[in-house]
Design an enzyme around this catalytic site. Structure first.
Site, PDB file in Angstrom:
ATOM      1  N   ARG A 159       1.743  -8.004   8.855  1.00 51.98           N
ATOM      2  CA  ARG A 159       1.685  -9.462   8.703  1.00 51.98           C
ATOM      3  C   ARG A 159       2.178  -9.862   7.319  1.00 51.98           C
ATOM      4  NH1 ARG A 159      -0.115  -9.473   4.468  1.00 51.98           N
ATOM      5  NH2 ARG A 159      -2.225  -9.371   3.659  1.00 51.98           N
TER       6      ARG A 159
ATOM      7  N   HIS B 248      -6.820 -15.233  -0.648  1.00 47.17           N
ATOM      8  CA  HIS B 248      -8.171 -15.113  -1.221  1.00 47.17           C
ATOM      9  C   HIS B 248      -9.064 -16.281  -0.789  1.00 47.17           C
ATOM     10  CE1 HIS B 248      -7.565 -11.452  -3.515  1.00 47.17           C
ATOM     11  NE2 HIS B 248      -6.318 -11.862  -3.649  1.00 47.17           N
TER      12      HIS B 248
ATOM     13  N   GLY C  42       1.313   0.186   1.287  1.00 44.29           N
ATOM     14  CA  GLY C  42       0.936  -0.235  -0.072  1.00 44.29           C
ATOM     15  C   GLY C  42       1.744  -1.416  -0.572  1.00 44.29           C
TER      16      GLY C  42
ATOM     17  N   GLY D 271       1.277  -4.588   0.703  1.00 48.17           N
ATOM     18  CA  GLY D 271       0.589  -5.847   0.981  1.00 48.17           C
ATOM     19  C   GLY D 271       1.048  -6.495   2.278  1.00 48.17           C
TER      20      GLY D 271
ATOM     21  N   SER E  92      -0.072  -5.281   5.271  1.00 46.36           N
ATOM     22  CA  SER E  92      -1.107  -4.910   6.248  1.00 46.36           C
ATOM     23  C   SER E  92      -0.785  -3.692   7.099  1.00 46.36           C
ATOM     24  CB  SER E  92      -1.443  -6.096   7.159  1.00 46.36           C
ATOM     25  OG  SER E  92      -2.078  -7.071   6.413  1.00 46.36           O
ATOM     26  N   SER E  93      -0.204  -2.676   6.476  1.00 41.20           N
ATOM     27  CA  SER E  93       0.001  -1.430   7.231  1.00 41.20           C
ATOM     28  C   SER E  93      -1.353  -0.849   7.649  1.00 41.20           C
ATOM     29  CB  SER E  93       0.795  -0.420   6.397  1.00 41.20           C
ATOM     30  OG  SER E  93       0.108  -0.139   5.198  1.00 41.20           O
TER      31      SER E  93
ATOM     32  N   ASP F  26      -6.083 -10.171   7.848  1.00 37.96           N
ATOM     33  CA  ASP F  26      -5.063  -9.190   8.218  1.00 37.96           C
ATOM     34  C   ASP F  26      -5.259  -8.706   9.647  1.00 37.96           C
ATOM     35  OD1 ASP F  26      -4.631  -9.579   5.575  1.00 37.96           O
ATOM     36  OD2 ASP F  26      -5.123  -7.550   4.935  1.00 37.96           O
TER      37      ASP F  26
ATOM     38  N   TYR G  76     -10.024  -6.299  -6.207  1.00 39.70           N
ATOM     39  CA  TYR G  76     -10.281  -7.138  -5.039  1.00 39.70           C
ATOM     40  C   TYR G  76     -11.786  -7.401  -4.911  1.00 39.70           C
ATOM     41  CZ  TYR G  76     -10.031  -8.836  -0.241  1.00 39.70           C
ATOM     42  OH  TYR G  76     -10.129  -9.607   0.896  1.00 39.70           O
TER      43      TYR G  76
HETATM   44  C1  GLA Z   1      -6.048  -8.605   1.489  1.00 41.58           C
HETATM   45  C2  GLA Z   1      -7.286  -8.656   2.379  1.00 41.58           C
HETATM   46  C3  GLA Z   1      -7.365  -9.982   3.141  1.00 41.58           C
HETATM   47  C4  GLA Z   1      -7.202 -11.175   2.218  1.00 41.58           C
HETATM   48  C5  GLA Z   1      -5.993 -10.989   1.285  1.00 41.58           C
HETATM   49  C6  GLA Z   1      -5.896 -12.084   0.263  1.00 41.58           C
HETATM   50  O1  GLA Z   1      -4.898  -8.580   2.259  1.00 41.58           O
HETATM   51  O2  GLA Z   1      -7.292  -7.587   3.297  1.00 41.58           O
HETATM   52  O3  GLA Z   1      -8.573 -10.052   3.863  1.00 41.58           O
HETATM   53  O4  GLA Z   1      -8.376 -11.404   1.481  1.00 41.58           O
HETATM   54  O5  GLA Z   1      -6.028  -9.745   0.618  1.00 41.58           O
HETATM   55  O6  GLA Z   1      -5.655 -13.299   0.880  1.00 41.58           O
END
Ligand code: GLA
Length: 334
Positions: free
Chosen positions: A13, A20, A104, A106, A108-109, A150, A198
């Site tokens: 995605r 956040h 890695g 960002g 969503s792998s 995600d 995070y």
């Molecule tokens: C990561 C987390 C999500 C979300 C984003 C920031 O991808 O897995 O749940 O909090 O950071 O929007």
């Protein structure tokens, strides 16, 4: 057990706006993208054996799994976490994983691996329940207190649409992407130390909520009650970002790309200055993108501290990067 070959795949995605905000039940506007994790193989009774084209070591464990957080190698924890959360996983699985989502970055792998694993192990719940299962798996097996964005996006993606998600209600409103735009992703850098930073952000938002109540409901005027300057800035980002998501959804639906792009730039500035999840490289990449003809807006996307930026551009723009398309969520392939 039949030894029929089966394939299950989940998209990654990219988030267009609303970062956040998910772990305080706020609003996000991501889309599932045409980059996938695919698991192919056969069902077994109670053994999970998976190799991955992106990893040197194979994962092997028996069902039921009690301690997914101690499975080795580490990438197997995503699969084991899902199996543990399914409790009575209907089947084991023996097969191979292929993935063209950069790891890695960002995109969503990890959520995609969780979703494809849930399907391979026989999960038959609906898209929302499956996303919740995979989120719990990530909390338990990997220790990242992630929100639902995600997993829900990878699970419930809609072709040609971005998803306006209310992370409190878990309701999804698909928003058709205009035909004359393209969404482009630029990879900036592998993320580092994300889990601890995070978690720190998640805790700071929880502190703010103890003072002014749920951030998704709080008016901006309540911010003055927060004495700690850092916590106040984190909360300000979240309150304003939720408002930007609403405005962005309206602008996108109306085809007002100029306004949508300006909101992306505001979101980036807020993630940089109030939430402090951007990096100098991401800031420069956003500035360069925004200065390119045909670009409406750009911002860092996802958890931050590296990863990718996302760009909204005119279909004819010559901006560098990978063009991504919005696709349907995780599914079994024929
Ligand atoms: C990561 C987390 C999500 C979300 C984003 C920031 O991808 O897995 O749940 O909090 O950071 O929007």
């Amino acid at each position: 057990m039949s030894n029929k070959q089966l394939s299950f795949r989940s998209p990654g995605r990219v988030n267009l706006i609303g970062d956040h905000t998910d772990y305080t039940g706020g609003l996000v506007l991501p889309m599932a993208i045409d980059r996938y994790t695919t698991i192919t193989g056969t069902r077994t009774k109670s053994t999970v054996v998976l190799s991955s084209q992106s990893e040197p070591e194979l994962v092997e464990f028996q069902l039921p799994v009690d301690r997914p957080e101690s499975v080795s190698p580490k990438w197997g924890r995503y699969v084991a976490g899902v199996a543990a959360e399914m409790q009575d996983a209907a089947f084991g699985f023996s097969g191979e994983i292929s993935c063209d989502i950069p790891i890695g970055a960002g995109l969503s792998s990890s959520a995609a691996l969780e979703l494809a694993s849930a399907l391979a192990l026989g999960d038959e719940s609906n898209a929302v329940e499956r996303a919740k299962l995979c989120q719990r798996a990530e909390h338990r097996a990997v220790g990242v207190p992630c929100g639902i964005m995600d997993q829900l996006t990878c699970s419930a993606g809609v072709r040609d649409h971005a998803l306006l998600i209310d992370c409190h209600e878990l309701s999804i409103t698909p928003i058709k992407l205009p035909n004359d735009v393209k969404i482009v992703v630029q990879f900036i850098a592998q993320r580092e130390l994300v889990a601890s930073k995070y978690s720190e952000r998640v805790n700071q938002c929880a502190q703010a909520e103890q003072i002014i109540g749920p951030l998704r409901l709080a008016p901006e005027s309540a911010l003055q009650e927060i004495v700690d300057v850092t916590v106040r800035r984190r909360a300000r980002h979240v309150i304003r970002e939720n408002q930007r998501v609403v405005s962005f959804a309206k602008a996108l639906s109306a085809g007002d790309l100029k306004t949508a792009g300006a909101l992306m730039i505001d979101s980036h500035d807020s993630l940089h200055s109030d939430f402090e999840t951007s990096t100098p490289q991401m800031n420069s990449a956003v500035a360069a993108a925004v200065g390119t003809p045909g670009v409406f807006g750009a911002r860092m996307t996802g958890g931050g501290f590296g990863g990718c930026i996302v760009i909204l551009a005119d279909a004819g723009s010559k901006i560098d990067g990978w063009q991504v398309r919005a696709v349907a969520g995780a599914t079994q392939l024929d």
